[in-house]
Scaffold this active site. Structure first.
Site, short mmCIF file in Angstrom:
data_model
loop_
_atom_site.label_atom_id
_atom_site.label_comp_id
_atom_site.label_asym_id
_atom_site.label_seq_id
_atom_site.Cartn_x
_atom_site.Cartn_y
_atom_site.Cartn_z
N THR A 254 -12.40 -9.84 53.02
CA THR A 254 -13.02 -9.15 51.89
C THR A 254 -14.14 -8.28 52.41
O THR A 254 -14.93 -8.74 53.24
CB THR A 254 -13.58 -10.13 50.83
OG1 THR A 254 -14.45 -9.38 49.96
CG2 THR A 254 -14.38 -11.26 51.42
N ASP B 215 -18.72 -12.18 51.54
CA ASP B 215 -19.49 -13.18 50.79
C ASP B 215 -18.85 -14.56 50.80
O ASP B 215 -19.11 -15.38 49.93
CB ASP B 215 -19.67 -12.70 49.33
CG ASP B 215 -18.36 -12.45 48.62
OD1 ASP B 215 -17.30 -12.46 49.30
OD2 ASP B 215 -18.36 -12.25 47.40
N ASP C 4 -16.70 -7.55 50.96
CA ASP C 4 -18.00 -8.05 50.47
C ASP C 4 -18.67 -9.01 51.45
O ASP C 4 -19.88 -9.22 51.37
CB ASP C 4 -17.82 -8.78 49.13
CG ASP C 4 -17.52 -7.83 47.99
OD1 ASP C 4 -17.48 -6.61 48.24
OD2 ASP C 4 -17.32 -8.30 46.85
N GLY D 2 -8.64 -8.18 46.26
CA GLY D 2 -8.92 -6.81 46.72
C GLY D 2 -8.48 -6.65 48.17
O GLY D 2 -8.68 -7.55 48.98
N ARG E 200 -19.90 -7.01 44.60
CA ARG E 200 -19.97 -7.45 43.21
C ARG E 200 -21.09 -8.46 42.98
O ARG E 200 -21.84 -8.35 42.04
CB ARG E 200 -18.63 -8.09 42.85
CG ARG E 200 -18.24 -7.87 41.44
CD ARG E 200 -16.92 -8.46 41.09
NE ARG E 200 -16.08 -8.85 42.22
CZ ARG E 200 -14.77 -8.74 42.23
NH1 ARG E 200 -14.16 -8.21 41.19
NH2 ARG E 200 -14.05 -9.16 43.25
N ARG F 284 -3.97 -9.36 41.70
CA ARG F 284 -4.72 -10.50 41.17
C ARG F 284 -3.81 -11.08 40.08
O ARG F 284 -3.55 -10.41 39.09
CB ARG F 284 -6.06 -10.06 40.59
CG ARG F 284 -6.92 -9.25 41.60
CD ARG F 284 -8.31 -9.02 41.07
NE ARG F 284 -8.98 -7.87 41.68
CZ ARG F 284 -9.78 -7.95 42.75
NH1 ARG F 284 -10.00 -9.08 43.34
NH2 ARG F 284 -10.36 -6.86 43.23
N ASP G 65 -12.59 -15.30 48.22
CA ASP G 65 -12.78 -16.66 47.68
C ASP G 65 -11.88 -16.95 46.49
O ASP G 65 -11.42 -18.09 46.32
CB ASP G 65 -14.26 -16.96 47.39
CG ASP G 65 -14.88 -16.00 46.41
OD1 ASP G 65 -14.24 -14.97 46.14
OD2 ASP G 65 -15.98 -16.28 45.92
O1 F6P Z 1 -14.08 -7.94 46.25
C1 F6P Z 1 -14.08 -6.72 46.87
C2 F6P Z 1 -14.41 -5.60 45.91
O2 F6P Z 1 -14.19 -4.41 46.61
C3 F6P Z 1 -15.80 -5.66 45.29
O3 F6P Z 1 -16.79 -5.17 46.16
C4 F6P Z 1 -15.60 -4.82 44.06
O4 F6P Z 1 -16.52 -5.14 43.06
C5 F6P Z 1 -14.22 -5.18 43.63
O5 F6P Z 1 -13.53 -5.61 44.78
C6 F6P Z 1 -13.46 -4.05 42.97
O6 F6P Z 1 -12.25 -4.54 42.53
P1 F6P Z 1 -11.04 -3.64 42.02
O7 F6P Z 1 -10.41 -3.02 43.24
O8 F6P Z 1 -10.15 -4.58 41.33
O9 F6P Z 1 -11.63 -2.57 41.17
#
Ligand code: F6P
Length: 330
Positions: A126, A130, A128, A12, A172, A73, A104
């Protein structure tokens, strides 16, 4: 001695990734190294999609959210054949050091490359926040500011209508965004995955008590990873909002901030962090240190072995959680 490095952004996106790319390129150039920008994360590496970057090609990006290198990804890279193709692309382009900017999941890829002898350094990015081993990751501060900005706006309309507002935020598996934004935004309650004792009926009682004591509204921040009453639900914000409406009869509105949290111009804190992290990653490669992630601890930029990153867990600040609860009492 490292002469040519590759840089990629993966997973992300996070505001401040561009500032990190800029720092990598310019610090490398300062030391006489060449930099290749790999497009679309590991997916681009597997298909050998990369361009040489110069100081000029990273001009005018420090203030821009997202990533100029794009991100993805990659499923292919997680398989042996993909990993081998990636290693081949690095050798074809004579890249002898790699900087991976991401979360991560991205570092698992970085560690796999490192175990195959590729000199790899990770830069945590990130929203998050985390990632174990660093107190802050690039993008977190901007995301929290985005949430607080939205909560400030919601507060005006919530007061006017004396409504309950449930705001679902990203995270998440972790409640860092919810906790920081909840404290800074003056939320009445914060629901995070780490708080397993949270009871929704208690939450409703708290909302009712708030109104009885003269509160004009109630703002509840819910992390997307929160499991209401231990249940895995698609949208915990929706679930909690509907529950409150049903049990209390209060007029309740639900806002899911979603990807608005991940965009926008990075804050000063994220730009500075990204600049320091990017520069440090280059310096580590020059010092012959790899298989590590850069991080910040106690306001010092450090390096953390990948093994440590994967053995730990980025704990929530329990004192901060308690503080937010005390300060939100009417
Ligand atoms: O890992 C960062 C994040 O923004 C999370 O908070 C969220 O759940 C996820 O990515 C969303 O991913 P995507 O952009 O693939 O929908």
């Amino acid at each position: 001695m490292v002469k040519r490095i590759g840089v990629l952004t993966s997973g992300g996106d996070a505001p401040g990734m561009n500032a990190a790319i800029r720092a990598v390129v310019r610090m490398a150039s300062h030391h006489g190294l060449e930099v290749y920008g790999i497009k679309y994360g590991y997916a681009g590496l597997v298909r050998n999609d990369m361009d040489k970057l110069s100081n000029r090609s990273v001009a005018d990006i420090i203030h821009r959210g997202g990533t100029i290198l794009r991100t993805a990804r990659s499923a292919e890279f997680t398989r042996e054949a993909g990993l081998l193709k990636a290693i081949e692309a690095l050798s074809l382009n004579e890249i002898d050091g790699l900087i991976v900017i991401g979360g991560d999941g991205s570092f698992r890829g970085a560690m796999a490359l490192s175990e195959r002898g590729i000199k790899t350094v990770g830069v945590p990015a990130t929203i998050d926040n985390d990632i174990p081993g660093t107190e802050y990751s690039i993008g977190f501060d901007t995301a929290v500011n985005n949430v607080v900005d939205a909560v400030n706006k919601i507060r005006d309309t919530a007061t006017s209508h004396e409504r309950v507002y449930v705001v679902e935020v990203m995270g998440r598996e972790a409640g860092h965004i919810a906790l920081s934004a909840g404290l800074a935004g003056g939320a009445e309650s914060i629901l995070i995955p780490e708080d397993e004792s949270c009871s929704l009926s208690e939450l409703c009682k708290r909302v009712v008590r708030g109104y009885q004591r003269g509160k004009a509204h109630s703002i509840i921040i819910v992390a997307e990873g929160f499991k209401p009453n231990g249940e895995d639900v698609e949208s915990p914000g929706m679930y909690v909002g509907n529950y409150i409406r049903e049990k209390t009869g209060f007029e309740t509105r639900i806002t899911i901030l979603g990807h608005t949290q991940r965009g926008g111009t990075p804050t000063v804190m994220d730009r500075i962090l990204a600049s320091k992290f990017g520069a440090k990653a280059v310096e580590l490669l020059l010092e012959g240190k790899h298989g590590v992630m850069v991080g910040i601890r106690g306001n010092r930029i450090v390096s953390v072995p990948f093994s440590e990153v994967f053995s730990g867990h980025q704990e929530i600040d329990r004192d901060m959680f308690e503080l937010a609860e005390i300060l939100s009492r009417p």
